[in-house]
Design a protein around this motif. Sequence first.
Motif, PDB file in Angstrom:
ATOM      1  N   HIS A 224       0.856  -1.186   0.000  1.00  0.00           N
ATOM      2  CA  HIS A 224       0.000   0.000   0.000  1.00  0.00           C
ATOM      3  C   HIS A 224       0.891   1.234   0.000  1.00  0.00           C
ATOM      4  CE1 HIS A 224      -3.613  -2.140   2.157  1.00  0.00           C
ATOM      5  NE2 HIS A 224      -3.059  -2.890   1.228  1.00  0.00           N
ATOM      6  N   LEU A 225       0.798   2.055  -1.031  1.00  0.00           N
ATOM      7  CA  LEU A 225       1.551   3.305  -1.098  1.00  0.00           C
ATOM      8  C   LEU A 225       0.565   4.425  -1.426  1.00  0.00           C
ATOM      9  CD1 LEU A 225       4.695   2.099  -3.073  1.00  0.00           C
ATOM     10  CD2 LEU A 225       4.457   2.371  -0.601  1.00  0.00           C
ATOM     11  N   THR A 226       0.165   5.179  -0.399  1.00  0.00           N
ATOM     12  CA  THR A 226      -0.873   6.185  -0.536  1.00  0.00           C
ATOM     13  C   THR A 226      -0.330   7.575  -0.233  1.00  0.00           C
ATOM     14  OG1 THR A 226      -2.584   4.602   0.114  1.00  0.00           O
ATOM     15  CG2 THR A 226      -3.147   6.931   0.281  1.00  0.00           C
ATOM     16  N   ASP A 227      -0.534   8.503  -1.175  1.00  0.00           N
ATOM     17  CA  ASP A 227      -0.125   9.896  -0.975  1.00  0.00           C
ATOM     18  C   ASP A 227       1.334   9.984  -0.556  1.00  0.00           C
ATOM     19  OD1 ASP A 227      -0.356  12.626  -0.888  1.00  0.00           O
ATOM     20  OD2 ASP A 227      -1.216  12.686   1.122  1.00  0.00           O
ATOM     21  N   THR A 228       2.185   9.312  -1.322  1.00  0.00           N
ATOM     22  CA  THR A 228       3.612   9.259  -0.994  1.00  0.00           C
ATOM     23  C   THR A 228       4.453  10.140  -1.917  1.00  0.00           C
ATOM     24  OG1 THR A 228       3.797   7.267  -2.343  1.00  0.00           O
ATOM     25  CG2 THR A 228       3.493   6.955   0.008  1.00  0.00           C
ATOM     26  N   LYS A 229       3.797  10.891  -2.791  1.00  0.00           N
ATOM     27  CA  LYS A 229       4.488  11.821  -3.691  1.00  0.00           C
ATOM     28  C   LYS A 229       5.486  11.120  -4.602  1.00  0.00           C
ATOM     29  CE  LYS A 229       3.942  15.840  -0.671  1.00  0.00           C
ATOM     30  NZ  LYS A 229       2.980  15.163   0.213  1.00  0.00           N
ATOM     31  N   LEU A 230       5.197   9.867  -4.908  1.00  0.00           N
ATOM     32  CA  LEU A 230       6.032   9.149  -5.868  1.00  0.00           C
ATOM     33  C   LEU A 230       5.902   9.788  -7.239  1.00  0.00           C
ATOM     34  CD1 LEU A 230       5.353   5.446  -4.835  1.00  0.00           C
ATOM     35  CD2 LEU A 230       7.559   6.617  -4.742  1.00  0.00           C
ATOM     36  N   GLN A 231       6.983   9.760  -7.988  1.00  0.00           N
ATOM     37  CA  GLN A 231       6.976  10.309  -9.335  1.00  0.00           C
ATOM     38  C   GLN A 231       7.885   9.458 -10.212  1.00  0.00           C
ATOM     39  OE1 GLN A 231       8.335  14.341  -8.946  1.00  0.00           O
ATOM     40  NE2 GLN A 231       9.903  13.806  -7.492  1.00  0.00           N
ATOM     41  N   GLY A 232       7.853   9.775 -11.487  1.00  0.00           N
ATOM     42  CA  GLY A 232       8.606   8.934 -12.404  1.00  0.00           C
ATOM     43  C   GLY A 232       7.767   7.761 -12.856  1.00  0.00           C
ATOM     44  N   LYS A 233       8.431   6.658 -13.219  1.00  0.00           N
ATOM     45  CA  LYS A 233       7.730   5.501 -13.785  1.00  0.00           C
ATOM     46  C   LYS A 233       7.696   4.352 -12.788  1.00  0.00           C
ATOM     47  CE  LYS A 233       7.392   2.839 -18.075  1.00  0.00           C
ATOM     48  NZ  LYS A 233       7.036   1.571 -17.426  1.00  0.00           N
ATOM     49  N   TRP A 234       6.530   3.754 -12.680  1.00  0.00           N
ATOM     50  CA  TRP A 234       6.339   2.600 -11.807  1.00  0.00           C
ATOM     51  C   TRP A 234       6.876   1.351 -12.497  1.00  0.00           C
ATOM     52  CZ3 TRP A 234       4.954   1.675  -6.892  1.00  0.00           C
ATOM     53  CH2 TRP A 234       4.586   0.370  -6.537  1.00  0.00           C
TER      54      TRP A 234
END
Length: 790
Positions: A224-234
């Motif tokens: 679960h990764l919620t509102d973690t400000k991840l960016q780029g490509k998954w």
Amino acid sequence: MGWILASYLIFFQLLLLHFSSYNCLSCNSDDKSVLLQFKNSVAVVQSSPTFDVCVSHSPKTATWNNETDCCGWDGVVCDSELGHVIGLDLSCSPLKGELLGPNSSIFKLRHLQQLNLLSDDLDGSPIHPAIGDLVSLTDLTLYYLRISGDVPSTISHLSKLEHLDLTVESLDSTPRLDLYTWNRLIHNATNLREISLRGVNMSSLGESSLSLLTNLSSSLLSLHLTDTKLQGKWPTEIFRLPNLQEIRILTNENLRGELPNSNWTTPLKTLFIYQTNFSGDIPDSIAHLKSLYSLFLFESNFDGFIPPSLFDLTHLIFLYLSDNKLVGPIPTQIIKLSNLLLLDLSGNMLNGSIPLGCYSLPSLFILDLSNNQLTGSIVEFSTNSLKFLKLSNNKLQGYFPNFLAPHMQVLDISHNNLTGLIPKSLGTFFFLWALDLQDNNLHGSIPDNFSEGNALETIKLNGNHLKGPLPRTLNHCTNLEVLDLGNNDIEDKFPYWLKTLPTLQVLSLQSNKFYGNITSLGTKLSFPRLRIFDISNNYFIGPLPTSYIVNFQEMMNVNHSQTGPKYIGNYPLYNDSMMIVMKGLHWELTRILTALTLINLSNNMFEGEIPKAIGELKSLIGLNLSHNKITGTIPVSLSNLRNLEWLDLSCNQLKGEIPMTLTNLNSLAVLNLSQNQLEGVIPTGRQFDTFDNISYVGNPMLCGFPLSRSCKGKKERSKSSTFDEEESGFGWKAVVIGYGCGTIFGIILGYNVFFARKPHWLARLVEVVLKVKLPRTNNRKRVIRLGRKN
């Protein structure tokens, strides 16, 4: 012999109790001392509504005292051999203090394996690096409303960790999980089974760092990764982890990615991707996820057709694909999903007719196909399980069907081209609480058989061709909050008999054929909770309805303690909306703010003076009395309306001077006093310096800024600065100041900024500060969107 046998039984029972107590070890004295020290260092606070899922909110630490064994304390688990504390569960017991700060005694519990803490600390507290000393931890759950500082790198020392859950609910205090800490954690904690991070800043992680999750291929079950400000490509390969059963990627708007288009055979049960920048089509390979029962792919950029193979997943219970860019028809293979409870395909570009399978799915509870381009007619539903039906904003046509309603709760088929009569059976739907049929081509009369004790909270029939009179059985709708019957052909006197409805907040009868005087009969408490009263564009005569105005209790109360926007209704499956009129334009609010209080009596034949009692409605945001036959002067009491953001008294027969005290209305963003018989000097100062001449035209006896007529003995102001304002018909200063002093009008005015082609930076400012999205469209009807769809 019986007494001998009884004696032996008693003897053996006592012997058993003796040995049981002998073998039951008490808790370790050092650990007990540590727990009591911890209790004394923190405070229990009143639980937040965030934690309403808790069965009980009584603090677990209340049972902790020096007289009892700590192994029996609430939330404490001990080792069965040595009595060491190995588990500490303080969930549903919000605490305040240095739970894991530098002086926390928890770090002394070196045998601790499970730690579950809930913090309601409004000041925020950091996680001390000593967390890394709890090397026996297998389960770490920290639920914080606030947290300061970064996640310490020493968390990577917890090599036995199997479950990691860190949740932060604060918008202004976001901890950071940096690249080094993440890499070390994934490298060391090779037994991780569940990772749940919410509100933690992981923006420094790139595709290569996320790819390290493949090292957990033998253990990872849930991510679960919620509102973690991840960016780029998954990394696509994460979807293929062989034991992964649940994946949730939520509210990471800058995170790109695609679903695997081949070799996708995993035991995945839940796939949840929401509010991301994922794109591409939904591949046929998704049909290989034979264990999948929850599919949530919404508010992203998935496009293309819905693959028919998707409906080979017969275990699916939830099929949620809303707010994407999906095209084409809904596959007829949907009939295979006999276990489906929820189907939401709203907010796409789907076309064609509704497949017959949607009408007969035996378990379907919620069906939402709104905001598409579906055509054809609606046929009769044969399923008895349906409770929520939303087909609004399509191109559906034909006659209104006769719905089956075993337990229908929401029926929304608004904004279509349906014709025919409203079935009388709708009035007997006992559990129905939202009936929205607005903006169709329905005719005939409103059903007159609303049952007593019904659950209706919203009735919206505006924008049809309905005729009157109004049915008196509407008075049976004692839970009614919103009644919108505007833009029809209803012919009746004012329905004074609705005034006792205890919860009615919105009453709109605009643009009908209502007529006659409005008088109050009987009870003093008339419409006690009314916030929006719109009876404009009718044939009412006589004096303004003062007897009702003086009893609008809800408009007299100003709630200074309210923080953040609140909405009428505000249910997750249905939002109340309505039209308001500003500057001659119609604006549709897709959600109704509770702060929006307005009275619109315009375009009638009211006469007499403006009642001074209006000045008591101190929460009033908008007042429109234009296009009537109102006489007398502008009452000074209007200056008490400090929350007023727009005032329209135009096209009446008002005389006398404009009260100077109106300059105290600091929130006023729109003023229209044109086409009256006002005279004297226009007041200056504050908001009045922002209004242009369109606010005053048609009053030949008025003078002063911003009119070209100067007042004798008064210095005429330069009007060079108002050239652009006069040209646009709307003061640019008023636009700027309106944002700072009038929240409701600022939202609405943002549309005017965009469509008037004013600077794009200000349009962007409106979107960011007020959290609204200004649509890039040239449609005649301009839609105001207040917040995201739930």
